[in-house]
Design a protein around this motif. Structure first.
Motif, PDB file in Angstrom:
ATOM      1  N   UNK A  63      53.513  73.930  45.845  1.00  0.00           N
ATOM      2  CA  UNK A  63      53.370  75.371  46.022  1.00  0.00           C
ATOM      3  C   UNK A  63      54.712  76.048  45.799  1.00  0.00           C
ATOM      4  N   UNK A  64      54.687  77.146  45.044  1.00  0.00           N
ATOM      5  CA  UNK A  64      55.910  77.858  44.677  1.00  0.00           C
ATOM      6  C   UNK A  64      55.796  79.335  44.999  1.00  0.00           C
ATOM      7  N   UNK A  65      56.920  79.947  45.339  1.00  0.00           N
ATOM      8  CA  UNK A  65      56.985  81.403  45.431  1.00  0.00           C
ATOM      9  C   UNK A  65      56.754  82.009  44.060  1.00  0.00           C
ATOM     10  N   UNK A  66      57.338  81.401  43.041  1.00  0.00           N
ATOM     11  CA  UNK A  66      57.144  81.650  41.600  1.00  0.00           C
ATOM     12  C   UNK A  66      57.955  82.819  41.051  1.00  0.00           C
ATOM     13  N   UNK A  67      58.749  83.487  41.880  1.00  0.00           N
ATOM     14  CA  UNK A  67      59.590  84.578  41.371  1.00  0.00           C
ATOM     15  C   UNK A  67      60.920  84.601  42.117  1.00  0.00           C
ATOM     16  N   UNK A  68      61.541  83.440  42.218  1.00  0.00           N
ATOM     17  CA  UNK A  68      62.794  83.325  42.962  1.00  0.00           C
ATOM     18  C   UNK A  68      63.953  83.714  42.056  1.00  0.00           C
ATOM     19  N   UNK A  69      64.578  84.815  42.369  1.00  0.00           N
ATOM     20  CA  UNK A  69      65.797  85.251  41.691  1.00  0.00           C
ATOM     21  C   UNK A  69      66.569  86.139  42.651  1.00  0.00           C
ATOM     22  N   UNK A  70      67.769  86.530  42.268  1.00  0.00           N
ATOM     23  CA  UNK A  70      68.655  87.202  43.221  1.00  0.00           C
ATOM     24  C   UNK A  70      68.231  88.623  43.564  1.00  0.00           C
ATOM     25  N   UNK A  71      67.321  89.213  42.808  1.00  0.00           N
ATOM     26  CA  UNK A  71      66.783  90.519  43.172  1.00  0.00           C
ATOM     27  C   UNK A  71      65.674  90.402  44.215  1.00  0.00           C
ATOM     28  N   UNK A  72      65.285  89.174  44.536  1.00  0.00           N
ATOM     29  CA  UNK A  72      64.291  88.935  45.582  1.00  0.00           C
ATOM     30  C   UNK A  72      64.870  88.173  46.765  1.00  0.00           C
ATOM     31  N   UNK A  73      66.209  88.092  46.848  1.00  0.00           N
ATOM     32  CA  UNK A  73      66.855  87.355  47.925  1.00  0.00           C
ATOM     33  C   UNK A  73      67.896  88.228  48.616  1.00  0.00           C
ATOM     34  N   UNK A  74      67.997  88.091  49.933  1.00  0.00           N
ATOM     35  CA  UNK A  74      69.061  88.753  50.680  1.00  0.00           C
ATOM     36  C   UNK A  74      70.025  87.685  51.201  1.00  0.00           C
ATOM     37  N   UNK A  75      71.206  88.149  51.616  1.00  0.00           N
ATOM     38  CA  UNK A  75      72.251  87.199  52.013  1.00  0.00           C
ATOM     39  C   UNK A  75      72.172  86.823  53.484  1.00  0.00           C
ATOM     40  N   UNK A  76      72.335  87.782  54.386  1.00  0.00           N
ATOM     41  CA  UNK A  76      72.436  87.458  55.796  1.00  0.00           C
ATOM     42  C   UNK A  76      71.655  88.466  56.632  1.00  0.00           C
ATOM     43  N   UNK A  77      70.524  88.058  57.174  1.00  0.00           N
ATOM     44  CA  UNK A  77      69.945  86.729  57.042  1.00  0.00           C
ATOM     45  C   UNK A  77      69.253  86.538  55.688  1.00  0.00           C
ATOM     46  N   UNK A  78      69.045  85.287  55.319  1.00  0.00           N
ATOM     47  CA  UNK A  78      68.300  84.974  54.095  1.00  0.00           C
ATOM     48  C   UNK A  78      66.855  85.430  54.243  1.00  0.00           C
ATOM     49  N   UNK A  79      66.436  86.263  53.310  1.00  0.00           N
ATOM     50  CA  UNK A  79      65.018  86.618  53.217  1.00  0.00           C
ATOM     51  C   UNK A  79      64.592  86.543  51.760  1.00  0.00           C
ATOM     52  N   UNK A  80      63.363  86.084  51.566  1.00  0.00           N
ATOM     53  CA  UNK A  80      62.774  85.958  50.235  1.00  0.00           C
ATOM     54  C   UNK A  80      61.649  86.976  50.139  1.00  0.00           C
ATOM     55  N   UNK A  81      61.754  87.889  49.158  1.00  0.00           N
ATOM     56  CA  UNK A  81      60.858  89.033  49.049  1.00  0.00           C
ATOM     57  C   UNK A  81      59.834  88.826  47.933  1.00  0.00           C
ATOM     58  N   UNK A  82      58.833  89.714  47.900  1.00  0.00           N
ATOM     59  CA  UNK A  82      57.869  89.827  46.793  1.00  0.00           C
ATOM     60  C   UNK A  82      57.041  88.555  46.615  1.00  0.00           C
ATOM     61  N   UNK A  83      55.947  88.490  47.349  1.00  0.00           N
ATOM     62  CA  UNK A  83      55.126  87.281  47.403  1.00  0.00           C
ATOM     63  C   UNK A  83      53.800  87.424  46.654  1.00  0.00           C
ATOM     64  N   UNK A  84      53.715  88.376  45.745  1.00  0.00           N
ATOM     65  CA  UNK A  84      52.434  88.630  45.107  1.00  0.00           C
ATOM     66  C   UNK A  84      51.931  87.466  44.255  1.00  0.00           C
ATOM     67  N   UNK A  85      52.850  86.730  43.610  1.00  0.00           N
ATOM     68  CA  UNK A  85      52.418  85.765  42.610  1.00  0.00           C
ATOM     69  C   UNK A  85      52.489  84.309  43.015  1.00  0.00           C
ATOM     70  N   UNK A  86      52.632  84.011  44.306  1.00  0.00           N
ATOM     71  CA  UNK A  86      52.836  82.627  44.730  1.00  0.00           C
ATOM     72  C   UNK A  86      51.608  81.770  44.475  1.00  0.00           C
ATOM     73  N   UNK A  87      51.843  80.453  44.341  1.00  0.00           N
ATOM     74  CA  UNK A  87      50.738  79.535  44.107  1.00  0.00           C
ATOM     75  C   UNK A  87      51.245  78.206  43.571  1.00  0.00           C
ATOM     76  N   UNK A  88      50.347  77.383  43.094  1.00  0.00           N
ATOM     77  CA  UNK A  88      50.693  76.056  42.608  1.00  0.00           C
ATOM     78  C   UNK A  88      51.438  76.140  41.285  1.00  0.00           C
TER      79      UNK A  88
END
Length: 219
Positions: free
Chosen positions: A121-146
């Motif tokens: 299973x993958x988030x599928x859109x991991x890049x630095x415009x979807x990540x924060x530094x402190x604390x770490x958060x991963x944004x935009x979960x619309x497209x996740x899947x296998x």
């Protein structure tokens, strides 16, 4: 979000809601979805989603990283652990289809789609415009899947290619990159982005993507 009422369904429409049910707040690394409101008016469906507010800025205004990253080892370790938890979740959602791999990898990378692919299973859109530094958060979960194993690491790597230091760090913390197990994920991401280049997007990445595809062909 809005869509014709008869098309208001599917992976992207339900992505955030499905992610909330599957992951919750992912130990604080995913903004929890608090409420969903649906309405239909004159044949158009509307969905409003209320999530926990994220006060921290993302690492980059653009998915393509255009500056170096200065993040502690602990941040990278948290990211690896978070993506490992995502990968372990069972789902019938699909982010990447085998049919796409069979068609796109030969066309854009120049090798057959790797056989015996391991799917996680993958988030599928991991890049630095979807990540924060402190604390770490991963944004935009619309497209996740296998997706093929290592897909998220390969996606992050692809979008850091203009910054050799950051790209090298991604490869270090995700040792699946460069390994036989990661070939399918890397080839899929490389094919996806070379396809966008063919359409006139992400042109600044073209040379680096072609270098990557040459490396994949040698492997």
């Amino acid at each position: 979000m809005s869509a014709p009422a008869d098309k208001a369904s599917g992976k992207l429409w339900d992505g955030a809601l499905d992610a909330q049910q599957a992951f919750g707040d992912l130990d604080g690394h995913r903004p929890a979805l608090l409420a969903v409101h649906d309405a239909i008016d004159d044949g158009t469906a509307y969905r409003a989603e209320l999530s926990v507010r994220v006060d921290q800025p993302v690492l980059s205004d653009d998915p393509i990283l255009r500056h170096d990253l200065h993040l502690p080892d602990s941040w990278w370790q948290e990211l690896v652990g978070t993506l490992e938890k995502v990968a372990a979740v069972n789902t019938d959602r699909v982010a990447v289809r085998q049919q796409y791999m069979d068609r796109a990898i030969p066309q854009f990378v120049g090798i057959p789609a790797p056989a015996g692919t391991c799917w996680t299973t993958a988030h599928s859109d991991v890049h630095c415009a979807n990540l924060t530094a402190s604390p770490l958060r991963l944004l935009d979960w619309e497209g996740w899947g296998r997706a093929p194993e290592g897909f998220d690491a390969a996606m992050l790597y692809a979008y850091t290619l203009l910054q050799p230091g950051a790209a090298a760090r991604v490869r270090t913390v995700f040792p699946i990159l460069g390994s036989p197990a990661g070939l399918a994920g890397e080839a899929t991401v490389c094919a996806q982005l070379l396809q966008t280049v063919a359409r006139g997007d992400n042109l600044v990445l073209e040379d680096r993507l072609r270098d990557w595809s040459e490396d994949l062909r040698r492997r």
